[in-house]
Design a protein around this motif. Structure first.
Motif, PDB file in Angstrom:
ATOM      1  N   THR A 191       0.620  -1.241  -0.002  1.00 17.58           N
ATOM      2  CA  THR A 191       0.011   0.170   0.010  1.00 17.58           C
ATOM      3  C   THR A 191       0.776   1.177   0.107  1.00 17.58           C
ATOM      4  OG1 THR A 191      -0.039   0.094   2.278  1.00 17.58           O
ATOM      5  CG2 THR A 191      -1.779  -1.121   1.334  1.00 17.58           C
ATOM      6  N   HIS A 192       2.111   1.059   0.441  1.00 20.48           N
ATOM      7  CA  HIS A 192       3.074   1.984   0.196  1.00 20.48           C
ATOM      8  C   HIS A 192       4.391   1.571  -0.110  1.00 20.48           C
ATOM      9  CE1 HIS A 192       3.367   2.070   4.906  1.00 20.48           C
ATOM     10  NE2 HIS A 192       3.410   0.684   4.194  1.00 20.48           N
ATOM     11  N   THR A 193       5.583   2.364  -0.311  1.00 21.94           N
ATOM     12  CA  THR A 193       6.756   2.028  -0.349  1.00 21.94           C
ATOM     13  C   THR A 193       7.641   1.896   0.747  1.00 21.94           C
ATOM     14  OG1 THR A 193       7.420   4.190  -1.083  1.00 21.94           O
ATOM     15  CG2 THR A 193       7.228   2.518  -2.921  1.00 21.94           C
ATOM     16  N   SER A 194       7.088   2.041   1.950  1.00 21.11           N
ATOM     17  CA  SER A 194       7.477   2.101   3.083  1.00 21.11           C
ATOM     18  C   SER A 194       8.168   0.802   3.568  1.00 21.11           C
ATOM     19  CB  SER A 194       6.694   2.545   4.300  1.00 21.11           C
ATOM     20  OG  SER A 194       6.358   3.999   4.017  1.00 21.11           O
ATOM     21  N   PRO A 195       7.386  -0.231   3.179  1.00 22.39           N
ATOM     22  CA  PRO A 195       8.201  -1.673   3.563  1.00 22.39           C
ATOM     23  C   PRO A 195       9.666  -1.818   3.000  1.00 22.39           C
ATOM     24  CG  PRO A 195       6.423  -2.207   1.778  1.00 22.39           C
ATOM     25  CD  PRO A 195       6.394  -0.540   2.445  1.00 22.39           C
ATOM     26  N   PHE A 217      -0.237   0.383  -4.320  1.00 18.12           N
ATOM     27  CA  PHE A 217      -1.839  -0.162  -4.493  1.00 18.12           C
ATOM     28  C   PHE A 217      -2.651   0.377  -3.452  1.00 18.12           C
ATOM     29  CE2 PHE A 217       1.567  -2.770  -6.604  1.00 18.12           C
ATOM     30  CZ  PHE A 217       1.178  -2.836  -7.848  1.00 18.12           C
ATOM     31  N   ARG A 218      -3.841   0.757  -3.669  1.00 17.92           N
ATOM     32  CA  ARG A 218      -4.723   1.146  -2.841  1.00 17.92           C
ATOM     33  C   ARG A 218      -6.149   0.786  -3.531  1.00 17.92           C
ATOM     34  NH1 ARG A 218      -2.408   5.950   0.956  1.00 17.92           N
ATOM     35  NH2 ARG A 218      -0.572   4.939   1.212  1.00 17.92           N
ATOM     36  N   THR A 219      -7.078   0.432  -2.953  1.00 19.93           N
ATOM     37  CA  THR A 219      -8.545  -0.034  -3.575  1.00 19.93           C
ATOM     38  C   THR A 219      -9.257   1.455  -3.898  1.00 19.93           C
ATOM     39  OG1 THR A 219      -9.519  -0.162  -1.226  1.00 19.93           O
ATOM     40  CG2 THR A 219      -8.595  -2.196  -2.395  1.00 19.93           C
ATOM     41  N   HIS A 231       2.387   5.631  -7.781  1.00 20.43           N
ATOM     42  CA  HIS A 231       3.814   5.582  -7.594  1.00 20.43           C
ATOM     43  C   HIS A 231       4.330   6.472  -6.400  1.00 20.43           C
ATOM     44  CE1 HIS A 231       2.874   4.081 -11.570  1.00 20.43           C
ATOM     45  NE2 HIS A 231       4.316   3.226 -11.300  1.00 20.43           N
ATOM     46  N   GLN A 232       5.388   5.776  -5.611  1.00 16.94           N
ATOM     47  CA  GLN A 232       5.999   6.808  -4.486  1.00 16.94           C
ATOM     48  C   GLN A 232       7.391   6.657  -4.582  1.00 16.94           C
ATOM     49  OE1 GLN A 232       4.302   5.141  -0.884  1.00 16.94           O
ATOM     50  NE2 GLN A 232       2.552   6.634  -0.782  1.00 16.94           N
ATOM     51  N   LEU A 233       7.989   7.587  -4.238  1.00 16.42           N
ATOM     52  CA  LEU A 233       9.486   7.501  -3.890  1.00 16.42           C
ATOM     53  C   LEU A 233       9.667   7.623  -2.586  1.00 16.42           C
ATOM     54  CD1 LEU A 233      12.158   7.790  -5.214  1.00 16.42           C
ATOM     55  CD2 LEU A 233      12.183  10.193  -4.492  1.00 16.42           C
ATOM     56  N   GLU A 234      10.279   6.460  -1.959  1.00 15.72           N
ATOM     57  CA  GLU A 234      10.455   6.422  -0.357  1.00 15.72           C
ATOM     58  C   GLU A 234      11.925   7.006  -0.214  1.00 15.72           C
ATOM     59  OE1 GLU A 234       8.036   5.207   1.308  1.00 15.72           O
ATOM     60  OE2 GLU A 234       8.880   4.990   3.324  1.00 15.72           O
ATOM     61  N   GLY A 235      12.204   7.397   0.788  1.00 15.18           N
ATOM     62  CA  GLY A 235      13.414   7.694   1.157  1.00 15.18           C
ATOM     63  C   GLY A 235      13.686   7.517   2.537  1.00 15.18           C
ATOM     64  N   PHE A 337      10.848   9.459   4.261  1.00 10.76           N
ATOM     65  CA  PHE A 337       9.715  10.242   3.750  1.00 10.76           C
ATOM     66  C   PHE A 337       9.435   9.374   2.700  1.00 10.76           C
ATOM     67  CE2 PHE A 337      13.825  11.577   1.151  1.00 10.76           C
ATOM     68  CZ  PHE A 337      13.506  11.168  -0.170  1.00 10.76           C
ATOM     69  N   GLY A 338       7.804   9.790   2.135  1.00 14.21           N
ATOM     70  CA  GLY A 338       7.302   9.030   0.763  1.00 14.21           C
ATOM     71  C   GLY A 338       6.943  10.345   0.031  1.00 14.21           C
ATOM     72  N   LEU A 339       7.353  10.409  -1.174  1.00 16.62           N
ATOM     73  CA  LEU A 339       6.969  11.309  -2.020  1.00 16.62           C
ATOM     74  C   LEU A 339       5.755  10.957  -3.062  1.00 16.62           C
ATOM     75  CD1 LEU A 339      10.059  13.266  -2.398  1.00 16.62           C
ATOM     76  CD2 LEU A 339       8.354  13.989  -0.926  1.00 16.62           C
TER      77      LEU A 339
HETATM   78  N1  PHE Z   1       4.000   5.644   3.794  1.00 11.40           N
HETATM   79  C1  PHE Z   1       3.347   6.790   3.970  1.00 11.40           C
HETATM   80  C2  PHE Z   1       2.101   6.940   2.925  1.00 11.40           C
HETATM   81  O1  PHE Z   1       2.325   6.274   2.101  1.00 11.40           O
HETATM   82  C3  PHE Z   1       4.315   8.068   3.543  1.00 11.40           C
HETATM   83  C4  PHE Z   1       5.533   8.052   4.620  1.00 11.40           C
HETATM   84  C5  PHE Z   1       6.570   7.656   4.100  1.00 11.40           C
HETATM   85  C6  PHE Z   1       5.544   8.694   5.704  1.00 11.40           C
HETATM   86  C7  PHE Z   1       7.791   7.619   4.998  1.00 11.40           C
HETATM   87  C8  PHE Z   1       6.458   8.859   6.597  1.00 11.40           C
HETATM   88  C9  PHE Z   1       7.629   8.369   5.988  1.00 11.40           C
HETATM   89  O2  PHE Z   1       1.372   8.070   3.332  1.00 11.40           O
END
Ligand code: PHE
Length: 372
Positions: A191-195, A217-219, A231-235, A337-339
């Motif tokens: 659901t995010h790139t945080s994993p 992916f989200r519903t 798409h996200q860019l995780e940092g 961060f997630g952009l």
């Molecule tokens: N994963 C969060 C989201 O999808 C964004 C995020 C990434 C927040 C990293 C904090 C740190 O909304």
């Protein structure tokens, strides 16, 4: 002084004889008329109007005539030469017009014809924008990390401090993956790139400085502002002595590189289970720079006259995440961060409708050029 040679008869100088001059004139005029194109006319000009043409040679004879005969012969030859010159000019104009006409016909391109060439592909602008965003961080020394799109729930939620019954799990509308016997597979579409944060911490030596661009992916239903695949860019930075100030600096560099130097950013307090404290990142609207705020006459389409544009979430990595990934939170700290990549494309290039990004119409991609 001898008497003028009045008895000299110009008629006896053959080239100046009226019949002869008339013949030369006629010959020239019919050659001009017969010239079928500009090349032929050039030949005719050489033969009948150059210094070596019969009329030019005849003209030279005039000098030897007695004064009384000069005027008469001069008029005759001059008239003939003038007629030839005018005829040349007229024929030149006609032949040039014909040539232009022919070129227009011969070189005509029928733009309605079906073409037999392969269309050159264009890279999808999301790909190029993601690369540009990634490059900003690679330029600061970050490495690129990856993780799978079909992800274990443990990486997507548990390791990121989402409690099993935490409402945040349902807050993100998850695509759960069924197992073959229709039971719980323990897998989700991430659901995010945080994993990737957790994967990077488990798989790499410390310190870690990574960015991870990728699909999420989200519903959500597809509409102008939502898409179930985005798409996200995780940092992620984990090192000794890392503070929020470094995060602000990195975000500011990113905004400066992608949207223009000198734009302010701000953090708004927020909540994510995996960061504490957490914030939403806004950047100053690069179109109105806040001038449209509270001014009814100056509405800004880019920021909806808010003055700020939200570009992602961020925060200090929760010590629980470090612990889950085997990192000692007493020694190391970090931020993440997630952009949003779609958001960045929308704002940086004025794309108003998310659907344009997912429909795969080559005309949309081509508009951004075929950058490689
Ligand atoms: N994963 C969060 C989201 O999808 C964004 C995020 C990434 C927040 C990293 C904090 C740190 O909304």
């Amino acid at each position: 002084m001898s008497a003028p040679n009045n008895s000299y008869d110009p008629v006896e100088v053959t080239p100046l004889h009226p019949d002869e001059v008339a013949r030369m004139r006629e010959e020239a005029l019919s050659a001009i008329e017969a010239a079928g194109d500009l090349d032929e006319l050039k030949e005719v000009r050489l033969a009948h109007a150059s210094d070596r043409s019969p009329l030019a040679l005849a003209n030279r004879e005039i000098g030897a005539l007695p004064p009384t005969a000069k005027a008469d012969a001069g008029k005759r030859v001059g008239g003939a030469r003038r007629d030839v010159g005018q005829a040349l000019k007229a024929r030149q104009a006609v032949l040039e017009a014909e040539r232009d006409e022919r070129v227009l016909v011969e070189e005509r391109v029928d733009v309605t014809l079906p073409w037999d060439r392969e269309l050159r592909g264009a890279r999808h602008p999301l790909t190029t924008v993601a690369e540009r965003m990634t490059d900003v961080f690679v330029g600061m020394g970050f490495e690129v990390a990856e993780g799978p799109e079909v992800e274990a729930e443990w990486f997507n939620f548990d390791a990121l401090n989402f409690e099993p019954d935490h409402p945040a799990r349902t807050m993100q509308d998850t695509f759960f993956v069924e197992s073959e016997d229709s039971g719980d597979s323990g897998m989700v579409l991430r659901t995010h790139t945080s994993p990737v944060q957790v994967r990077a911490l488990l798989g790499r030596e410390l310190p870690v400085y990574v960015v991870a661009p990728g699909k999420t992916f989200r519903t959500d239903e597809l509409d102008a502002t939502h898409t179930p695949v985005f798409h996200q860019l995780e940092g992620l930075v984990v090192d000794r002595g890392i503070t929020l100030a470094h995060l602000r600096g990195a975000i500011d560099s990113f905004v400066g590189a992608v949207f223009g130097e000198g734009l302010r950013t701000r953090f708004r307090a927020s909540y994510f289970p995996f960061t504490e404290p957490s914030a939403e990142v806004d950047m100053e609207c690069f179109v109105c720079r806040g001038d449209s705020v509270g001014d009814p006459d100056a509405s800004c389409r880019t920021c909806s006259s808010e003055g700020w544009i939200e570009i992602g979430g961020c925060g200090v990595v929760n010590p629980r995440v470090l612990t889950a990934a085997g990192v000692d939170p007493e020694v190391y700290s970090g931020w993440a961060f997630g952009l949003g990549i779609e958001r960045t494309l929308m704002f940086a290039h004025g794309v108003r409708d998310m659907r344009d990004m997912v429909e795969g119409d080559i005309r949309f991609s081509s508009a951004f050029g075929s950058e490689i």
